[in-house]
Write an enzyme that holds these catalytic residues in place. Structure first.
Site, PDB file in Angstrom:
ATOM      1  N   HIS A 185      48.970  66.332 116.483  1.00  0.00           N
ATOM      2  CA  HIS A 185      49.768  65.400 115.686  1.00  0.00           C
ATOM      3  C   HIS A 185      49.674  65.802 114.225  1.00  0.00           C
ATOM      4  CE1 HIS A 185      51.414  61.652 114.112  1.00  0.00           C
ATOM      5  NE2 HIS A 185      51.879  61.457 115.330  1.00  0.00           N
ATOM      6  N   ASP A 225      52.201  60.590 123.601  1.00  0.00           N
ATOM      7  CA  ASP A 225      53.024  61.080 124.718  1.00  0.00           C
ATOM      8  C   ASP A 225      52.212  61.610 125.885  1.00  0.00           C
ATOM      9  OD1 ASP A 225      55.061  62.201 122.101  1.00  0.00           O
ATOM     10  OD2 ASP A 225      55.593  60.629 123.523  1.00  0.00           O
TER      11      ASP A 225
HETATM   12  C1  SDX Z   1      55.365  62.335 118.380  1.00  0.00           C
HETATM   13  O1  SDX Z   1      55.239  62.179 113.469  1.00  0.00           O
HETATM   14  C2  SDX Z   1      54.982  61.227 114.308  1.00  0.00           C
HETATM   15  O2  SDX Z   1      54.430  60.198 113.982  1.00  0.00           O
HETATM   16  C3  SDX Z   1      55.490  61.506 115.704  1.00  0.00           C
HETATM   17  C4  SDX Z   1      55.133  60.461 116.743  1.00  0.00           C
HETATM   18  C5  SDX Z   1      55.788  59.125 116.478  1.00  0.00           C
HETATM   19  O3  SDX Z   1      55.271  58.095 116.951  1.00  0.00           O
HETATM   20  O4  SDX Z   1      56.897  59.131 115.881  1.00  0.00           O
HETATM   21  O5  SDX Z   1      53.716  60.262 116.774  1.00  0.00           O
HETATM   22  C6  SDX Z   1      55.583  60.884 118.128  1.00  0.00           C
HETATM   23  O6  SDX Z   1      56.240  63.108 118.126  1.00  0.00           O
HETATM   24  C7  SDX Z   1      54.009  62.803 118.863  1.00  0.00           C
HETATM   25  C8  SDX Z   1      53.911  64.363 118.969  1.00  0.00           C
HETATM   26  C9  SDX Z   1      54.560  64.784 120.280  1.00  0.00           C
HETATM   27  N1  SDX Z   1      54.654  66.260 120.338  1.00  0.00           N
HETATM   28  C10 SDX Z   1      53.892  66.972 121.170  1.00  0.00           C
HETATM   29  O7  SDX Z   1      53.009  66.492 121.883  1.00  0.00           O
HETATM   30  C11 SDX Z   1      54.248  68.461 121.212  1.00  0.00           C
HETATM   31  C12 SDX Z   1      52.967  69.301 121.151  1.00  0.00           C
HETATM   32  N2  SDX Z   1      52.402  69.130 119.820  1.00  0.00           N
HETATM   33  C13 SDX Z   1      52.766  70.077 118.818  1.00  0.00           C
HETATM   34  O8  SDX Z   1      53.957  70.733 118.919  1.00  0.00           O
HETATM   35  C14 SDX Z   1      52.261  69.731 117.422  1.00  0.00           C
HETATM   36  O9  SDX Z   1      50.979  69.320 117.550  1.00  0.00           O
HETATM   37  C15 SDX Z   1      53.034  68.709 116.625  1.00  0.00           C
HETATM   38  C16 SDX Z   1      54.480  69.032 116.543  1.00  0.00           C
HETATM   39  C17 SDX Z   1      52.880  67.340 117.219  1.00  0.00           C
HETATM   40  C18 SDX Z   1      52.430  68.671 115.219  1.00  0.00           C
HETATM   41  O10 SDX Z   1      52.737  69.889 114.636  1.00  0.00           O
HETATM   42  P1  SDX Z   1      52.230  70.253 113.138  1.00  0.00           P
HETATM   43  O11 SDX Z   1      51.634  69.093 112.457  1.00  0.00           O
HETATM   44  O12 SDX Z   1      53.329  70.971 112.454  1.00  0.00           O
HETATM   45  O13 SDX Z   1      51.021  71.194 113.440  1.00  0.00           O
HETATM   46  P2  SDX Z   1      51.144  72.763 113.591  1.00  0.00           P
HETATM   47  O14 SDX Z   1      52.291  73.097 114.490  1.00  0.00           O
HETATM   48  O15 SDX Z   1      51.104  73.352 112.217  1.00  0.00           O
HETATM   49  O16 SDX Z   1      49.800  73.074 114.373  1.00  0.00           O
HETATM   50  C19 SDX Z   1      48.593  73.293 113.675  1.00  0.00           C
HETATM   51  C20 SDX Z   1      47.853  74.323 114.529  1.00  0.00           C
HETATM   52  C21 SDX Z   1      48.725  75.541 114.858  1.00  0.00           C
HETATM   53  O17 SDX Z   1      47.851  76.655 114.973  1.00  0.00           O
HETATM   54  P3  SDX Z   1      47.729  77.673 113.684  1.00  0.00           P
HETATM   55  O18 SDX Z   1      49.159  78.146 113.379  1.00  0.00           O
HETATM   56  O19 SDX Z   1      47.116  76.847 112.573  1.00  0.00           O
HETATM   57  O20 SDX Z   1      46.861  78.785 114.206  1.00  0.00           O
HETATM   58  O21 SDX Z   1      47.517  73.737 115.791  1.00  0.00           O
HETATM   59  C22 SDX Z   1      48.185  74.443 116.834  1.00  0.00           C
HETATM   60  C23 SDX Z   1      49.305  75.234 116.208  1.00  0.00           C
HETATM   61  O22 SDX Z   1      49.579  76.419 116.950  1.00  0.00           O
HETATM   62  N3  SDX Z   1      48.710  73.424 117.739  1.00  0.00           N
HETATM   63  C24 SDX Z   1      48.662  73.475 119.063  1.00  0.00           C
HETATM   64  C25 SDX Z   1      49.255  72.289 119.505  1.00  0.00           C
HETATM   65  N4  SDX Z   1      49.649  71.570 118.457  1.00  0.00           N
HETATM   66  C26 SDX Z   1      49.326  72.279 117.369  1.00  0.00           C
HETATM   67  N5  SDX Z   1      48.184  74.403 119.907  1.00  0.00           N
HETATM   68  C27 SDX Z   1      48.300  74.150 121.226  1.00  0.00           C
HETATM   69  N6  SDX Z   1      48.867  73.016 121.747  1.00  0.00           N
HETATM   70  C28 SDX Z   1      49.349  72.077 120.904  1.00  0.00           C
HETATM   71  N7  SDX Z   1      49.884  70.956 121.396  1.00  0.00           N
END
Ligand code: SDX
Length: 433
Positions: A308, A366
């Site tokens: 998140h 989720d």
């Molecule tokens: C919702 O914003 C909100 O409030 C949203 C929400 C709401 O109520 O409205 O809470 C609802 O959208 C919840 C999130 C649902 N999405 C997912 O579950 C999809 C999987 N999660 C990711 O795609 C990700 O964690 C996000 C999109 C939720 C957050 O992305 P960020 O904040 O842009 O974080 P990032 O992509 O920069 O990740 C930071 C690091 C990265 O590694 P590095 O590049 O630093 O090496 O963490 C890793 C990412 O690769 N990472 C993950 C991961 N999520 C982040 N690695 C593996 N699996 C994951 N799920």
């Protein structure tokens, strides 16, 4: 708390300027950069808005380190236990918990608006039966502005109020219609004798041929899911609604834009993607393979339902949802649900893994919601529509707050241009030589 006059000093390109520092009631201070470009001739750069406040708001507060979520100051855990969705809607819309009379009046007004214009039934006919319900919802909710002209003038407070009531009341009906249409069953009209969540379950699962009794425990579980999803600060879909609303677009068009944004798998679409991922994993012995893929930079796979932008501790909604999953599956006599077993083992393993610990990745809202919804009988394609139904009150509350903000103006970000500098046109016959 007395606000002290704070400023930030910025020196850039030989200029030094003082910028005001704005102080919240709780949370980080914000540097007011509105005069930055005019005084220093530079932009800030923050794709994804990781460090940027787009507005001030009094509706919802999240402390990502504490895993805290407050709706108008009230903790989500207390509301999930003691409140119900329409009371939370009132709280988000008007800022205070309602008195018994205010609640009764609000519930009556919502109930009286749950039917959609009868002509809208024909609007569905244009979609293929196998359309994703989110596609149908984007179209039909947007089309509400073609049916409800008397609540599209955003400058009229009364029309804004009517649009809010209509949206909260009718989006569940439209979502249920989208579901019924996708399975070839007749639409089921709302019933005024049922509460909000029970009415939604009835419109989704009843058929004209026999009575359908909504189990109160399942209605309560659905109501809780709706409360948990009701609002969440300036997430992507809420920011979309605010940006659309900043141009003066009508409320139905703004909410349709929010639904479109929510559909993405990185946002609200994650609940469907998460359940499909858990099904693909299939058994606990395959979890290490997927954990490995999630950590592999060369593999686009991510653990859906994990991570998140704000929560860097646990997502308080996921904790409530996990408890609810156990309750609902137990209530339905579903023992040893393989998807739930995989989810719990995946959470256990991931939370012990250095990669997830270091990047502060925890289950989000989720991760468990799909397990409950599947157990209730919903197909995965209805998971994000249910998120959209629940979030409509948050979108419309934030939209109303934006319109009544005296500092509000059309949202128009700038950019860091990295394209060609000026160059002259080349005639066709001179190209490629
Ligand atoms: C919702 O914003 C909100 O409030 C949203 C929400 C709401 O109520 O409205 O809470 C609802 O959208 C919840 C999130 C649902 N999405 C997912 O579950 C999809 C999987 N999660 C990711 O795609 C990700 O964690 C996000 C999109 C939720 C957050 O992305 P960020 O904040 O842009 O974080 P990032 O992509 O920069 O990740 C930071 C690091 C990265 O590694 P590095 O590049 O630093 O090496 O963490 C890793 C990412 O690769 N990472 C993950 C991961 N999520 C982040 N690695 C593996 N699996 C994951 N799920």
């Amino acid at each position: 708390m007395d606000k002290v006059n704070k400023t930030a000093t910025l020196s850039v390109n030989g200029k030094t300027i003082e910028l005001p520092v704005l102080q919240p009631t709780v949370g980080p201070d914000a540097i007011d950069i509105r005069k930055l470009y005019s005084e220093a001739g530079v932009f800030t750069y923050d794709p994804g808005f990781t460090s940027t406040a787009s507005c001030d708001s009094a509706i919802t507060y999240i402390d990502g380190d504490k895993g805290e979520l407050l709706y108008r100051g009230y903790p989500i855990e207390q509301l999930a236990e003691k409140s119900h969705y329409l009371e939370v809607c009132y709280l988000l819309l008007y800022g205070e918990l309602p008195t018994p009379e205010q609640l009764a009046d609000f519930e009556e007004r919502i109930t009286r608006h749950t039917m959609v214009h009868e002509q809208m039934h024909y609007f569905f006919r244009g979609f293929r039966r196998d359309s994703h319900p989110m596609a149908t919802m984007v179209g039909v909710v947007g089309a509400m502005s073609a049916f409800y002209h008397d609540s599209t003038d955003i400058s009229d407070p009364w029309q804004r109020e009517v649009a809010a009531i209509r949206m909260i009341a009718k989006v569940p009906t439209i979502a249920a219609m989208a579901y019924k249409y996708s399975i070839g069953q007749p639409f089921i009209y709302p019933r005024n004798d049922l509460d909000y969540a029970a009415n939604f379950l009835h419109m989704c699962f009843a058929v004209p041929c026999e009575p359908y009794i909504v189990r109160p425990e399942l209605a309560r579980a659905m109501d809780r899911i709706m409360m948990l999803h009701a609002d969440h600060e300036q997430n992507a879909s809420t920011s979309t609604v605010r940006l659309a609303g900043s141009s003066g677009a009508n409320p139905f068009a703004c909410i349709a834009a929010g639904i479109a944004c929510l559909w993405g798998p990185a946002h609200g679409g994650a609940n469907q993607a998460c359940l499909e991922m858990l099904r693909e994993i299939g058994s606990v012995d395959r979890i290490p393979e997927y954990i490995k893929r999630a950590k592999d930079k060369n593999d686009p796979f991510r653990l859906m339902g994990f991570g998140h932008r704000v929560y860097k501790n646990f997502d308080p909604r996921a904790k409530v949802m996990k408890e609810s999953a156990d309750e609902v599956l137990d209530l339905l006599g579903i023992k040893n649900n393989p998807t739930l077993q995989v989810a719990k083992e995946l959470e256990r393993i991931a939370l012990q893994d250095d990669y997830f610990i270091e990047k502060k990745l925890y289950p989000n809202v989720d991760f468990y919601s799909g397990i409950i919804l599947e157990a209730m009988g919903f197909p995965t394609s209805m998971f994000t529509p249910i998120f959209a139904v629940s979030r409509t009150v948050g979108w419309i509350s934030q939209w109303k707050e934006m319109l009544t903000d005296p500092t509000q103006k059309i949202g128009r970000p700038r950019q860091l241009y990295i394209g060609h500098t000026r160059r002259d046109y080349v005639d066709l016959e001179q190209r490629g030589s």
